[in-house]
Design a protein around this motif. Structure first.
Motif, PDB file in Angstrom:
ATOM      1  N   GLN A 146       0.831  -1.199   0.000  1.00 40.01           N
ATOM      2  CA  GLN A 146       0.000   0.000   0.000  1.00 40.01           C
ATOM      3  C   GLN A 146       0.865   1.248   0.000  1.00 40.01           C
ATOM      4  OE1 GLN A 146      -2.708   0.198   3.284  1.00 40.01           O
ATOM      5  NE2 GLN A 146      -4.213   1.411   2.167  1.00 40.01           N
ATOM      6  N   TYR A 147       0.427   2.263  -0.734  1.00 31.15           N
ATOM      7  CA  TYR A 147       1.112   3.556  -0.808  1.00 31.15           C
ATOM      8  C   TYR A 147       2.491   3.463  -1.478  1.00 31.15           C
ATOM      9  CZ  TYR A 147      -2.372   4.401   2.842  1.00 31.15           C
ATOM     10  OH  TYR A 147      -3.535   4.465   3.561  1.00 31.15           O
ATOM     11  N   MET A 148       2.716   2.432  -2.299  1.00 27.85           N
ATOM     12  CA  MET A 148       4.006   2.304  -2.977  1.00 27.85           C
ATOM     13  C   MET A 148       4.305   3.521  -3.854  1.00 27.85           C
ATOM     14  SD  MET A 148       6.743   0.470  -3.575  1.00 27.85           S
ATOM     15  CE  MET A 148       6.595  -1.310  -3.450  1.00 27.85           C
ATOM     16  N   GLY A 149       3.256   4.043  -4.527  1.00 27.19           N
ATOM     17  CA  GLY A 149       3.457   5.221  -5.373  1.00 27.19           C
ATOM     18  C   GLY A 149       3.952   6.413  -4.574  1.00 27.19           C
ATOM     19  N   GLY A 150       3.357   6.647  -3.421  1.00 23.98           N
ATOM     20  CA  GLY A 150       3.773   7.754  -2.570  1.00 23.98           C
ATOM     21  C   GLY A 150       5.166   7.563  -2.018  1.00 23.98           C
ATOM     22  N   ILE A 151       5.482   6.323  -1.634  1.00 30.42           N
ATOM     23  CA  ILE A 151       6.801   6.029  -1.071  1.00 30.42           C
ATOM     24  C   ILE A 151       7.896   6.278  -2.103  1.00 30.42           C
ATOM     25  CG2 ILE A 151       8.307   4.189  -0.209  1.00 30.42           C
ATOM     26  CD1 ILE A 151       5.821   2.948   1.093  1.00 30.42           C
ATOM     27  N   LEU A 152       7.702   5.758  -3.318  1.00 31.02           N
ATOM     28  CA  LEU A 152       8.734   5.924  -4.354  1.00 31.02           C
ATOM     29  C   LEU A 152       8.798   7.363  -4.868  1.00 31.02           C
ATOM     30  CD1 LEU A 152       8.739   2.624  -6.429  1.00 31.02           C
ATOM     31  CD2 LEU A 152       9.960   3.235  -4.335  1.00 31.02           C
ATOM     32  N   ALA A 153       7.674   8.082  -4.805  1.00 36.89           N
ATOM     33  CA  ALA A 153       7.705   9.499  -5.164  1.00 36.89           C
ATOM     34  C   ALA A 153       8.581  10.263  -4.173  1.00 36.89           C
ATOM     35  CB  ALA A 153       6.291  10.070  -5.166  1.00 36.89           C
ATOM     36  N   PHE A 154       8.399   9.960  -2.879  1.00 38.73           N
ATOM     37  CA  PHE A 154       9.213  10.596  -1.838  1.00 38.73           C
ATOM     38  C   PHE A 154      10.684  10.236  -1.999  1.00 38.73           C
ATOM     39  CE2 PHE A 154      11.277  10.002   2.341  1.00 38.73           C
ATOM     40  CZ  PHE A 154      11.330  11.319   2.749  1.00 38.73           C
ATOM     41  N   ILE A 155      10.970   8.941  -2.189  1.00 38.83           N
ATOM     42  CA  ILE A 155      12.358   8.493  -2.351  1.00 38.83           C
ATOM     43  C   ILE A 155      12.975   9.120  -3.590  1.00 38.83           C
ATOM     44  CG2 ILE A 155      13.829   6.490  -2.820  1.00 38.83           C
ATOM     45  CD1 ILE A 155      11.975   4.830  -1.073  1.00 38.83           C
ATOM     46  N   GLY A 156      12.196   9.191  -4.680  1.00 34.88           N
ATOM     47  CA  GLY A 156      12.700   9.801  -5.910  1.00 34.88           C
ATOM     48  C   GLY A 156      13.053  11.264  -5.731  1.00 34.88           C
ATOM     49  N   GLY A 157      12.209  11.992  -4.982  1.00 36.19           N
ATOM     50  CA  GLY A 157      12.475  13.403  -4.742  1.00 36.19           C
ATOM     51  C   GLY A 157      13.717  13.630  -3.899  1.00 36.19           C
ATOM     52  N   VAL A 158      13.841  12.859  -2.824  1.00 34.98           N
ATOM     53  CA  VAL A 158      15.030  12.963  -1.971  1.00 34.98           C
ATOM     54  C   VAL A 158      16.276  12.584  -2.770  1.00 34.98           C
ATOM     55  CG1 VAL A 158      16.211  12.014   0.054  1.00 34.98           C
ATOM     56  CG2 VAL A 158      13.762  12.506   0.158  1.00 34.98           C
ATOM     57  N   GLY A 159      16.163  11.498  -3.532  1.00 35.21           N
ATOM     58  CA  GLY A 159      17.294  11.052  -4.345  1.00 35.21           C
ATOM     59  C   GLY A 159      17.712  12.084  -5.373  1.00 35.21           C
ATOM     60  N   SER A 160      16.737  12.798  -5.943  1.00 28.94           N
ATOM     61  CA  SER A 160      17.045  13.840  -6.928  1.00 28.94           C
ATOM     62  C   SER A 160      17.863  14.963  -6.315  1.00 28.94           C
ATOM     63  CB  SER A 160      15.747  14.406  -7.515  1.00 28.94           C
ATOM     64  OG  SER A 160      16.018  15.485  -8.385  1.00 28.94           O
ATOM     65  N   VAL A 161      17.480  15.381  -5.108  1.00 26.08           N
ATOM     66  CA  VAL A 161      18.236  16.442  -4.416  1.00 26.08           C
ATOM     67  C   VAL A 161      19.669  15.981  -4.165  1.00 26.08           C
ATOM     68  CG1 VAL A 161      18.425  17.784  -2.289  1.00 26.08           C
ATOM     69  CG2 VAL A 161      16.177  17.398  -3.326  1.00 26.08           C
ATOM     70  N   ILE A 162      19.803  14.751  -3.669  1.00 22.15           N
ATOM     71  CA  ILE A 162      21.135  14.210  -3.382  1.00 22.15           C
ATOM     72  C   ILE A 162      21.956  14.076  -4.660  1.00 22.15           C
ATOM     73  CG2 ILE A 162      22.392  12.217  -2.477  1.00 22.15           C
ATOM     74  CD1 ILE A 162      20.970  13.869  -0.351  1.00 22.15           C
ATOM     75  N   SER A 163      21.312  13.643  -5.748  1.00 21.86           N
ATOM     76  CA  SER A 163      22.038  13.454  -7.010  1.00 21.86           C
ATOM     77  C   SER A 163      22.583  14.781  -7.536  1.00 21.86           C
ATOM     78  CB  SER A 163      21.133  12.799  -8.055  1.00 21.86           C
ATOM     79  OG  SER A 163      20.197  13.721  -8.594  1.00 21.86           O
ATOM     80  N   GLN A 164      21.817  15.854  -7.355  1.00 22.18           N
ATOM     81  CA  GLN A 164      22.276  17.167  -7.816  1.00 22.18           C
ATOM     82  C   GLN A 164      23.456  17.667  -6.983  1.00 22.18           C
ATOM     83  OE1 GLN A 164      19.144  20.046  -8.833  1.00 22.18           O
ATOM     84  NE2 GLN A 164      17.657  18.374  -8.842  1.00 22.18           N
ATOM     85  N   VAL A 165      23.424  17.350  -5.691  1.00 24.33           N
ATOM     86  CA  VAL A 165      24.576  17.688  -4.844  1.00 24.33           C
ATOM     87  C   VAL A 165      25.800  16.898  -5.317  1.00 24.33           C
ATOM     88  CG1 VAL A 165      25.528  17.572  -2.508  1.00 24.33           C
ATOM     89  CG2 VAL A 165      23.143  18.245  -2.847  1.00 24.33           C
ATOM     90  N   GLY A 166      25.583  15.617  -5.639  1.00 25.42           N
ATOM     91  CA  GLY A 166      26.683  14.780  -6.128  1.00 25.42           C
ATOM     92  C   GLY A 166      27.269  15.309  -7.423  1.00 25.42           C
ATOM     93  N   ASP A 167      26.405  15.759  -8.313  1.00 21.73           N
ATOM     94  CA  ASP A 167      26.844  16.331  -9.590  1.00 21.73           C
ATOM     95  C   ASP A 167      27.706  17.569  -9.350  1.00 21.73           C
ATOM     96  OD1 ASP A 167      27.133  17.116 -12.182  1.00 21.73           O
ATOM     97  OD2 ASP A 167      25.001  17.219 -12.655  1.00 21.73           O
ATOM     98  N   LEU A 168      27.240  18.440  -8.479  1.00 20.75           N
ATOM     99  CA  LEU A 168      27.985  19.664  -8.186  1.00 20.75           C
ATOM    100  C   LEU A 168      29.284  19.377  -7.438  1.00 20.75           C
ATOM    101  CD1 LEU A 168      25.009  21.974  -7.161  1.00 20.75           C
ATOM    102  CD2 LEU A 168      26.408  22.167  -9.230  1.00 20.75           C
ATOM    103  N   ALA A 169      29.251  18.354  -6.571  1.00 13.39           N
ATOM    104  CA  ALA A 169      30.471  17.983  -5.833  1.00 13.39           C
ATOM    105  C   ALA A 169      31.556  17.507  -6.797  1.00 13.39           C
ATOM    106  CB  ALA A 169      30.155  16.889  -4.814  1.00 13.39           C
TER     107      ALA A 169
END
Length: 296
Positions: free
Chosen positions: A228-251
């Motif tokens: 249940q709520y898999m869509g919401g969970i992966l949306a949240f994980i995807g958003g957090v991961g996107s922020v981290i990935s952009q930091v990684g790119d800039l690093a």
């Protein structure tokens, strides 16, 4: 507008991206030893790109030095132990100890033994290397080989054949959305000194894109896992991961700026080196794995 975007993407870059995606698909779908070997090879190349960028090996030197060789040995041992600990095939049954032992043994091998090994090379080769070079090699080991290994850990996790893709939704898919939105709407610079082409609009577009694709993918997986709520969970994980990935790119960009280089290498035409293409994945993989373990 579409023709303007396509005009900025070289044919060489597109062809390289297609080949890279195919290799990624085959490796992730295969899992096991195939993925472990691919990640190991990618890690070695990324490690050597970093050590060269950080001055462990001079630009004119073509052969790896003993400090880099020690790093390759450490990476080889780490991936071997990791495979034996997580794989369920005949090899791991032979090394049953690794399955029964506390998994912290793997992290001791990953974190502490390489440091001791590198310091031993430093001591016995003294004064051929400086402490700064030793720290650069150790940093390169953690930054590339260890972080990339979380792709393997995510794939070998229960349901990993489905969940491992979230790492790439948060990095490569997010990068694509950020680029497209940045080209179309980008006006405000995100990091003008570090990366003048990146915009705040593009950054937001990357996060929104990762959230949307994560939600869609999660909804699809509802029928697979029945969670249940898999869509919401992966949306949240995807958003957090996107922020981290952009930091990684800039690093990764910051390291290049510090050492006055344009690209880490030339292995991938149109993209640069392994570190130029996997910079966001390197940061994202450990975080996504952690979030998967916590929420799923």
């Amino acid at each position: 507008m579409a023709s303007n975007i396509l005009g900025k993407i070289s044919r060489e870059r597109v062809l390289s991206a297609i080949v890279l995606v195919i290799i990624t698909l085959v490796s992730l779908l295969s899992g096991g030893i195939v993925l472990a070997i691919v990640l190991y090879l990618v890690s070695i190349v990324g490690f050597l790109e970093l050590t060269k960028a950080c001055g462990v090996r001079k630009t004119e030197e073509k052969k790896i030095n003993s400090m880099e060789a020690a790093g390759i040995v450490a990476t080889t041992v780490y991936y071997s132990v990791l495979f034996m600990a997580k794989d369920e095939g005949m090899l791991s049954q032979f090394f049953l100890f690794w399955q029964e032992a506390d998994f912290s043994v793997v992290w001791i091998i990953a974190i502490f033994l390489p440091l001791i090994f590198l310091m031993s090379v430093y001591v016995f080769a003294y004064p051929n290397y400086t402490a700064d070079q030793v720290m650069a090699v150790y940093f390169s080991l953690i930054y590339a080989p260890v972080t990339l290994s979380f792709v393997y850990l995510a794939r070998q996790y229960e349901g990993g054949i489905y969940l491992v893709w979230v790492i790439f939704i948060s990095s490569w898919v997010s990068d694509t959305f950020a680029y497209l939105v940045g080209v179309m709407l980008g006006k405000h610079k995100l990091a003008p000194v570090l990366s003048p082409k990146k915009s705040i609009e593009g950054s937001v577009g990357g996060i929104v894109g990762a959230v949307l694709i994560g939600a869609v993918y999660g909804s699809f997986l509802n029928s697979v896992f029945g969670v249940q709520y898999m869509g919401g969970i992966l949306a949240f994980i995807g958003g957090v991961g996107s922020v981290i990935s952009q930091v990684g790119d800039l690093a990764a960009s910051a390291i290049k700026r510090n050492h006055n280089i344009k690209d880490y290498g030339k292995l991938i035409p149109g993209h640069g080196g392994i570190m130029d293409r996997f910079d966001s994945v390197i940061f994202t993989a450990p975080i996504i794995y952690l979030l998967i373990v916590l929420f799923l």
